[in-house]
Design a protein around this motif. Structure first.
Motif, PDB file in Angstrom:
ATOM      1  N   LYS A  23      47.944  22.441  -1.815  1.00  0.00           N
ATOM      2  CA  LYS A  23      48.266  23.803  -2.548  1.00  0.00           C
ATOM      3  C   LYS A  23      48.341  25.134  -0.644  1.00  0.00           C
ATOM      4  CE  LYS A  23      46.819  24.764  -6.611  1.00  0.00           C
ATOM      5  NZ  LYS A  23      46.126  25.869  -7.645  1.00  0.00           N
ATOM      6  N   ILE A  24      47.259  24.346   0.058  1.00  0.00           N
ATOM      7  CA  ILE A  24      47.235  24.525   1.525  1.00  0.00           C
ATOM      8  C   ILE A  24      48.763  24.382   2.003  1.00  0.00           C
ATOM      9  CG2 ILE A  24      46.472  24.568   3.812  1.00  0.00           C
ATOM     10  CD1 ILE A  24      43.795  24.363   2.190  1.00  0.00           C
ATOM     11  N   GLN A  25      49.505  24.951   2.541  1.00  0.00           N
ATOM     12  CA  GLN A  25      51.077  24.629   3.581  1.00  0.00           C
ATOM     13  C   GLN A  25      50.828  25.165   4.770  1.00  0.00           C
ATOM     14  OE1 GLN A  25      53.150  23.977   2.028  1.00  0.00           O
ATOM     15  NE2 GLN A  25      51.968  23.254  -0.007  1.00  0.00           N
ATOM     16  N   ASP A  26      49.158  25.870   5.562  1.00  0.00           N
ATOM     17  CA  ASP A  26      50.093  26.286   7.166  1.00  0.00           C
ATOM     18  C   ASP A  26      49.615  25.223   7.500  1.00  0.00           C
ATOM     19  OD1 ASP A  26      49.134  26.846   9.004  1.00  0.00           O
ATOM     20  OD2 ASP A  26      48.120  28.489   9.199  1.00  0.00           O
ATOM     21  N   PRO A  27      50.621  25.138   8.611  1.00  0.00           N
ATOM     22  CA  PRO A  27      50.238  23.266   9.533  1.00  0.00           C
ATOM     23  C   PRO A  27      48.666  23.569  10.044  1.00  0.00           C
ATOM     24  CG  PRO A  27      53.027  24.281   9.669  1.00  0.00           C
ATOM     25  CD  PRO A  27      51.391  25.376   8.446  1.00  0.00           C
ATOM     26  N   GLU A  28      48.632  24.653  11.119  1.00  0.00           N
ATOM     27  CA  GLU A  28      47.767  24.312  11.107  1.00  0.00           C
ATOM     28  C   GLU A  28      45.656  24.019  10.907  1.00  0.00           C
ATOM     29  OE1 GLU A  28      47.154  24.880  15.342  1.00  0.00           O
ATOM     30  OE2 GLU A  28      48.947  24.215  14.795  1.00  0.00           O
ATOM     31  N   VAL A  29      47.053  24.628   9.428  1.00  0.00           N
ATOM     32  CA  VAL A  29      45.460  24.443   8.645  1.00  0.00           C
ATOM     33  C   VAL A  29      44.916  23.291   7.951  1.00  0.00           C
ATOM     34  CG1 VAL A  29      44.039  25.106   6.254  1.00  0.00           C
ATOM     35  CG2 VAL A  29      44.697  26.878   7.955  1.00  0.00           C
ATOM     36  N   ARG A  30      45.998  22.756   7.588  1.00  0.00           N
ATOM     37  CA  ARG A  30      46.071  21.338   7.369  1.00  0.00           C
ATOM     38  C   ARG A  30      45.931  19.717   8.453  1.00  0.00           C
ATOM     39  NH1 ARG A  30      47.815  20.417   2.264  1.00  0.00           N
ATOM     40  NH2 ARG A  30      47.885  18.489   2.779  1.00  0.00           N
ATOM     41  N   LYS A  31      45.930  20.470   9.300  1.00  0.00           N
ATOM     42  CA  LYS A  31      45.803  19.793  10.970  1.00  0.00           C
ATOM     43  C   LYS A  31      43.997  20.158  10.488  1.00  0.00           C
ATOM     44  CE  LYS A  31      48.628  20.633  14.316  1.00  0.00           C
ATOM     45  NZ  LYS A  31      49.277  21.280  15.484  1.00  0.00           N
ATOM     46  N   LEU A  32      43.552  20.656  10.283  1.00  0.00           N
ATOM     47  CA  LEU A  32      41.632  20.975   9.323  1.00  0.00           C
ATOM     48  C   LEU A  32      41.111  19.853   9.183  1.00  0.00           C
ATOM     49  CD1 LEU A  32      40.816  24.775  10.461  1.00  0.00           C
ATOM     50  CD2 LEU A  32      40.225  22.927  11.858  1.00  0.00           C
ATOM     51  N   ILE A  33      41.864  19.787   8.046  1.00  0.00           N
ATOM     52  CA  ILE A  33      41.493  18.400   5.440  1.00  0.00           C
ATOM     53  C   ILE A  33      41.438  17.498   7.633  1.00  0.00           C
ATOM     54  CG2 ILE A  33      42.299  17.510   4.456  1.00  0.00           C
ATOM     55  CD1 ILE A  33      44.187  20.261   4.235  1.00  0.00           C
ATOM     56  N   GLY A  34      41.885  17.133   8.185  1.00  0.00           N
ATOM     57  CA  GLY A  34      42.205  15.937   9.079  1.00  0.00           C
ATOM     58  C   GLY A  34      40.779  15.717   9.587  1.00  0.00           C
ATOM     59  N   ALA A  35      40.368  17.458  10.183  1.00  0.00           N
ATOM     60  CA  ALA A  35      39.286  16.394  11.358  1.00  0.00           C
ATOM     61  C   ALA A  35      38.380  16.156  10.753  1.00  0.00           C
ATOM     62  CB  ALA A  35      38.865  18.301  11.889  1.00  0.00           C
ATOM     63  N   ASP A  36      37.389  15.389  12.313  1.00  0.00           N
ATOM     64  CA  ASP A  36      36.739  14.739  11.806  1.00  0.00           C
ATOM     65  C   ASP A  36      35.004  15.580  12.385  1.00  0.00           C
ATOM     66  OD1 ASP A  36      34.414  12.956  11.969  1.00  0.00           O
ATOM     67  OD2 ASP A  36      34.751  11.410  13.453  1.00  0.00           O
ATOM     68  N   TYR A  37      34.921  16.684  10.906  1.00  0.00           N
ATOM     69  CA  TYR A  37      33.831  17.754  11.037  1.00  0.00           C
ATOM     70  C   TYR A  37      32.507  16.682  11.366  1.00  0.00           C
ATOM     71  CZ  TYR A  37      34.089  16.898   6.486  1.00  0.00           C
ATOM     72  OH  TYR A  37      34.513  16.186   4.709  1.00  0.00           O
ATOM     73  N   ASP A  38      31.911  15.335  11.259  1.00  0.00           N
ATOM     74  CA  ASP A  38      30.687  14.608  11.014  1.00  0.00           C
ATOM     75  C   ASP A  38      30.876  14.438  12.556  1.00  0.00           C
ATOM     76  OD1 ASP A  38      30.633  13.690   8.526  1.00  0.00           O
ATOM     77  OD2 ASP A  38      31.505  12.190   8.237  1.00  0.00           O
ATOM     78  N   GLU A  39      31.801  14.826  13.483  1.00  0.00           N
ATOM     79  CA  GLU A  39      31.068  14.600  14.825  1.00  0.00           C
ATOM     80  C   GLU A  39      30.482  15.920  15.260  1.00  0.00           C
ATOM     81  OE1 GLU A  39      35.010  13.843  16.991  1.00  0.00           O
ATOM     82  OE2 GLU A  39      34.905  11.349  16.954  1.00  0.00           O
ATOM     83  N   TRP A  40      30.588  17.152  13.888  1.00  0.00           N
ATOM     84  CA  TRP A  40      30.311  18.872  14.733  1.00  0.00           C
ATOM     85  C   TRP A  40      28.897  18.621  13.860  1.00  0.00           C
ATOM     86  CZ3 TRP A  40      35.109  21.169  12.856  1.00  0.00           C
ATOM     87  CH2 TRP A  40      36.241  21.235  13.326  1.00  0.00           C
ATOM     88  N   ARG A  41      28.435  18.367  13.047  1.00  0.00           N
ATOM     89  CA  ARG A  41      27.177  18.636  12.306  1.00  0.00           C
ATOM     90  C   ARG A  41      26.724  16.883  11.826  1.00  0.00           C
ATOM     91  NH1 ARG A  41      28.677  16.277   8.045  1.00  0.00           N
ATOM     92  NH2 ARG A  41      30.301  17.340   6.267  1.00  0.00           N
TER      93      ARG A  41
END
Length: 166
Positions: free
Chosen positions: A134-152
């Motif tokens: 349901k998320i349509q915002d392209p900037e937010v959609r980029k975050l879906i694929g972010a490698d957050y395992d590098e952050w935590r």
């Protein structure tokens, strides 16, 4: 005759003392529930919801990025899980770690009872997929694929706990 009289006075005094002591030691709850079954203290305790806590250590310079991810993406998962009845509530806490390997973020998930922990993985996946689709915002959609395992770094699950309301 005098000896018998004194013995009965002593016996009566002792019996009276025992009766008074037992009366003083009788719980008031037992007296209040005299018309019902024997007092069951467990029924006076409200067994509340169950909490599971996921823990991680977020790099200090990545905390803002991780919180941004949680706010813009993960929040949709949480709302979907809640709407699907998989969880009843959630909390995210930032804590002060005591050591280098200790977590600094807690994600707490509230379940209605212990049985709710056994929900099939497919239900979780389906709810998440529907929420993220349901998320349509392209900037937010980029975050879906972010490698957050590098952050935590995942540090584990805290023991499951049942909330007790007195």
């Amino acid at each position: 005759m005098i000896r018998t009289h004194r013995k009965s006075e002593k016996t009566l005094s002792r019996v009276t003392a025992v009766v008074l002591a037992l009366t003083a030691l009788t719980p008031l709850a037992a007296v209040a529930h005299k018309d019902s079954d024997p007092v069951d203290l467990a029924k006076d305790i409200d067994k509340g919801p169950v909490w599971r806590t996921w823990t991680a250590r977020v790099a200090e310079d990545k905390m803002d990025d991780y919180l941004n991810y949680l706010t813009k993406v993960y929040k949709h998962n949480l709302a979907a899980w809640k709407a699907a009845g998989l969880i009843t509530d959630y909390k995210i806490l930032i804590i002060e770690p005591r050591g280098a390997d200790d977590p600094n973020i807690l994600m707490m998930y509230q379940y209605r009872n212990m049985a709710a922990l056994d929900a099939p993985e497919e239900l979780w996946t389906q709810a998440s997929k529907q929420a993220l689709d349901k998320i349509q915002d392209p900037e937010v959609r980029k975050l879906i694929g972010a490698d957050y395992d590098e952050w935590r770094t995942y540090t584990g699950w805290a023991p499951t706990a049942r909330e007790v309301k007195l």
